[in-house]
Enzyme design. Sequence first.
Site, mmCIF file in Angstrom:
data_model
loop_
_atom_site.group_PDB
_atom_site.id
_atom_site.type_symbol
_atom_site.label_atom_id
_atom_site.label_comp_id
_atom_site.label_asym_id
_atom_site.label_seq_id
_atom_site.Cartn_x
_atom_site.Cartn_y
_atom_site.Cartn_z
ATOM 1 N N LYS A 1 45.204 72.201 34.338
ATOM 2 C CA LYS A 1 43.806 72.891 33.564
ATOM 3 C C LYS A 1 42.751 72.352 34.442
ATOM 4 O O LYS A 1 42.661 71.652 35.400
ATOM 5 C CB LYS A 1 43.716 72.070 32.186
ATOM 6 C CG LYS A 1 44.934 72.403 31.063
ATOM 7 C CD LYS A 1 44.789 71.788 29.813
ATOM 8 C CE LYS A 1 45.725 72.207 28.744
ATOM 9 N NZ LYS A 1 45.547 71.420 27.470
ATOM 10 N N TYR B 1 45.581 81.024 23.482
ATOM 11 C CA TYR B 1 45.609 79.753 22.304
ATOM 12 C C TYR B 1 45.522 80.370 20.984
ATOM 13 O O TYR B 1 44.969 79.549 20.081
ATOM 14 C CB TYR B 1 44.669 78.575 22.630
ATOM 15 C CG TYR B 1 45.079 77.680 23.583
ATOM 16 C CD1 TYR B 1 46.011 77.007 23.522
ATOM 17 C CD2 TYR B 1 44.273 77.526 24.775
ATOM 18 C CE1 TYR B 1 46.207 76.043 24.456
ATOM 19 C CE2 TYR B 1 44.541 76.628 25.865
ATOM 20 C CZ TYR B 1 45.848 75.967 25.464
ATOM 21 O OH TYR B 1 46.066 74.973 26.535
ATOM 22 N N PHE C 1 39.493 72.219 16.356
ATOM 23 C CA PHE C 1 39.483 71.811 18.043
ATOM 24 C C PHE C 1 39.340 73.188 18.666
ATOM 25 O O PHE C 1 39.075 73.059 19.970
ATOM 26 C CB PHE C 1 40.110 70.783 18.264
ATOM 27 C CG PHE C 1 41.710 71.162 18.495
ATOM 28 C CD1 PHE C 1 42.384 72.087 19.235
ATOM 29 C CD2 PHE C 1 42.594 70.642 17.548
ATOM 30 C CE1 PHE C 1 43.653 72.240 19.316
ATOM 31 C CE2 PHE C 1 43.870 70.903 17.498
ATOM 32 C CZ PHE C 1 44.436 71.853 18.207
ATOM 33 N N ARG D 1 57.819 69.442 29.590
ATOM 34 C CA ARG D 1 57.260 68.792 28.516
ATOM 35 C C ARG D 1 57.397 67.235 28.558
ATOM 36 O O ARG D 1 56.571 66.338 28.499
ATOM 37 C CB ARG D 1 57.745 69.302 27.093
ATOM 38 C CG ARG D 1 57.424 70.737 26.872
ATOM 39 C CD ARG D 1 56.080 70.941 26.721
ATOM 40 N NE ARG D 1 55.319 70.019 25.556
ATOM 41 C CZ ARG D 1 54.295 70.366 24.991
ATOM 42 N NH1 ARG D 1 53.579 71.508 25.020
ATOM 43 N NH2 ARG D 1 53.753 69.453 24.011
ATOM 44 N N THR E 1 50.618 64.967 24.067
ATOM 45 C CA THR E 1 49.218 65.843 24.066
ATOM 46 C C THR E 1 48.135 64.900 24.360
ATOM 47 O O THR E 1 47.172 65.203 24.997
ATOM 48 C CB THR E 1 49.065 66.495 22.702
ATOM 49 O OG1 THR E 1 50.256 67.339 22.530
ATOM 50 C CG2 THR E 1 47.869 67.407 22.724
ATOM 51 N N ARG F 1 50.150 63.267 32.015
ATOM 52 C CA ARG F 1 48.952 63.064 31.266
ATOM 53 C C ARG F 1 48.616 61.563 31.271
ATOM 54 O O ARG F 1 47.469 61.339 31.376
ATOM 55 C CB ARG F 1 49.262 63.689 29.984
ATOM 56 C CG ARG F 1 48.993 65.329 29.878
ATOM 57 C CD ARG F 1 49.517 65.688 28.533
ATOM 58 N NE ARG F 1 49.088 66.959 28.373
ATOM 59 C CZ ARG F 1 49.617 67.839 27.297
ATOM 60 N NH1 ARG F 1 50.511 67.359 26.559
ATOM 61 N NH2 ARG F 1 48.932 69.195 27.195
ATOM 62 N N ASN G 1 43.334 67.297 29.098
ATOM 63 C CA ASN G 1 44.637 66.628 29.126
ATOM 64 C C ASN G 1 45.526 67.373 30.285
ATOM 65 O O ASN G 1 46.519 67.096 30.317
ATOM 66 C CB ASN G 1 45.277 66.418 27.920
ATOM 67 C CG ASN G 1 45.580 67.830 27.418
ATOM 68 O OD1 ASN G 1 45.465 68.913 27.652
ATOM 69 N ND2 ASN G 1 46.282 67.777 26.113
ATOM 70 N N HIS H 1 49.104 72.175 30.738
ATOM 71 C CA HIS H 1 49.812 73.013 29.657
ATOM 72 C C HIS H 1 51.211 73.045 29.834
ATOM 73 O O HIS H 1 51.327 73.314 31.061
ATOM 74 C CB HIS H 1 49.075 74.151 29.218
ATOM 75 C CG HIS H 1 49.642 75.178 28.294
ATOM 76 N ND1 HIS H 1 49.701 74.847 26.966
ATOM 77 C CD2 HIS H 1 50.875 76.203 28.566
ATOM 78 C CE1 HIS H 1 50.566 75.840 26.538
ATOM 79 N NE2 HIS H 1 51.208 76.606 27.573
ATOM 80 N N GLU I 1 54.036 83.495 26.931
ATOM 81 C CA GLU I 1 53.074 82.990 27.921
ATOM 82 C C GLU I 1 53.283 83.336 29.300
ATOM 83 O O GLU I 1 52.121 83.702 30.019
ATOM 84 C CB GLU I 1 53.013 81.475 27.952
ATOM 85 C CG GLU I 1 52.398 80.938 26.452
ATOM 86 C CD GLU I 1 52.540 79.464 25.996
ATOM 87 O OE1 GLU I 1 52.955 78.711 27.118
ATOM 88 O OE2 GLU I 1 52.276 79.019 25.174
HETATM 89 P P1 GDP Z 1 50.340 70.681 23.949
HETATM 90 O O1 GDP Z 1 51.316 71.635 23.658
HETATM 91 O O2 GDP Z 1 50.672 69.227 24.016
HETATM 92 O O3 GDP Z 1 49.019 70.991 24.825
HETATM 93 O O4 GDP Z 1 49.217 70.417 22.641
HETATM 94 P P2 GDP Z 1 48.948 71.609 21.443
HETATM 95 O O5 GDP Z 1 49.585 72.586 21.426
HETATM 96 O O6 GDP Z 1 49.117 70.953 20.009
HETATM 97 O O7 GDP Z 1 47.297 71.745 21.544
HETATM 98 C C1 GDP Z 1 46.842 72.582 22.465
HETATM 99 C C2 GDP Z 1 45.697 71.625 23.318
HETATM 100 O O8 GDP Z 1 44.493 71.663 22.289
HETATM 101 C C3 GDP Z 1 46.096 70.454 23.644
HETATM 102 O O9 GDP Z 1 46.681 70.232 25.018
HETATM 103 C C4 GDP Z 1 44.466 69.845 23.707
HETATM 104 O O10 GDP Z 1 44.009 70.121 24.969
HETATM 105 C C5 GDP Z 1 43.910 70.457 22.582
HETATM 106 N N1 GDP Z 1 44.186 69.690 21.315
HETATM 107 C C6 GDP Z 1 45.179 69.571 20.744
HETATM 108 N N2 GDP Z 1 44.899 68.847 19.625
HETATM 109 C C7 GDP Z 1 43.691 68.153 19.620
HETATM 110 C C8 GDP Z 1 42.879 67.463 18.690
HETATM 111 O O11 GDP Z 1 43.162 66.824 17.822
HETATM 112 N N3 GDP Z 1 41.514 67.588 19.252
HETATM 113 C C9 GDP Z 1 41.050 68.022 20.200
HETATM 114 N N4 GDP Z 1 39.570 68.028 20.687
HETATM 115 N N5 GDP Z 1 41.810 68.647 20.975
HETATM 116 C C10 GDP Z 1 43.209 68.933 20.627
HETATM 117 MG MG MG Z 2 51.195 73.434 22.754
#
Ligand code: GDP
Ligand code: MG
Length: 142
Positions: A11, A51, A59, A87, A93, A104, A114, A117, A128
């Site tokens: 990212k 996304y 968010f 992962r 996350t 991370r 973070n 992805h 994807e």
């Molecule tokens: P990942 O698969 O671990 O990347 O997590 P998710 O698929 O749940 O979320 C996608 C992305 O959205 C995450 O990597 C974060 O950058 C962002 N994100 C997820 N949860 C939150 C949250 O609670 N707050 C904020 N600000 N960003 C979030």
């Molecule tokens: Mg995800």
Amino acid sequence: MANERTLSIIKPDAVAKNVIGEIYTRFEKAGLTIVAAKMMHLTQEQAEGFYAEHKERPFFNDLVAFMTSGPAVVQVLEGEGAILKNRDLMGATNPKEADAGTIRADFASSIDANAVHGSDSAASAEREIAYFFNDSEICPRG
Ligand code: GDP
Ligand code: MG
């Protein structure tokens, strides 16, 4: 475990920190092979489409703004159990909850910024990878 492919993104925060190489080294040391790669500055439309599953989340706008804030590096990783392996390398996350030694934990500064992805399932990986790469851009090794 099956040979798999997964979609990974370094990212904009991690690109800005100049740690592309350190993250690639982690993939390679874990036995994952980079079979496709490109640097791209995502457009709003590309980030929103990527996304789309999160579009109702509070968010979402912050996530799209962050993902379009600078260049990212997008790659396809291949290897035994690549989806889960990536992962595991990434960590949780929220970097505050990520295990020590994960990407991370070491490079992310917040839940928004973070660092990486990674696809979370075989179905996500398929969607994807096709979102960013044509078949002709994927270069598996013999
Ligand atoms: P990942 O698969 O671990 O990347 O997590 P998710 O698929 O749940 O979320 C996608 C992305 O959205 C995450 O990597 C974060 O950058 C962002 N994100 C997820 N949860 C939150 C949250 O609670 N707050 C904020 N600000 N960003 C979030
Ligand atoms: Mg995800």
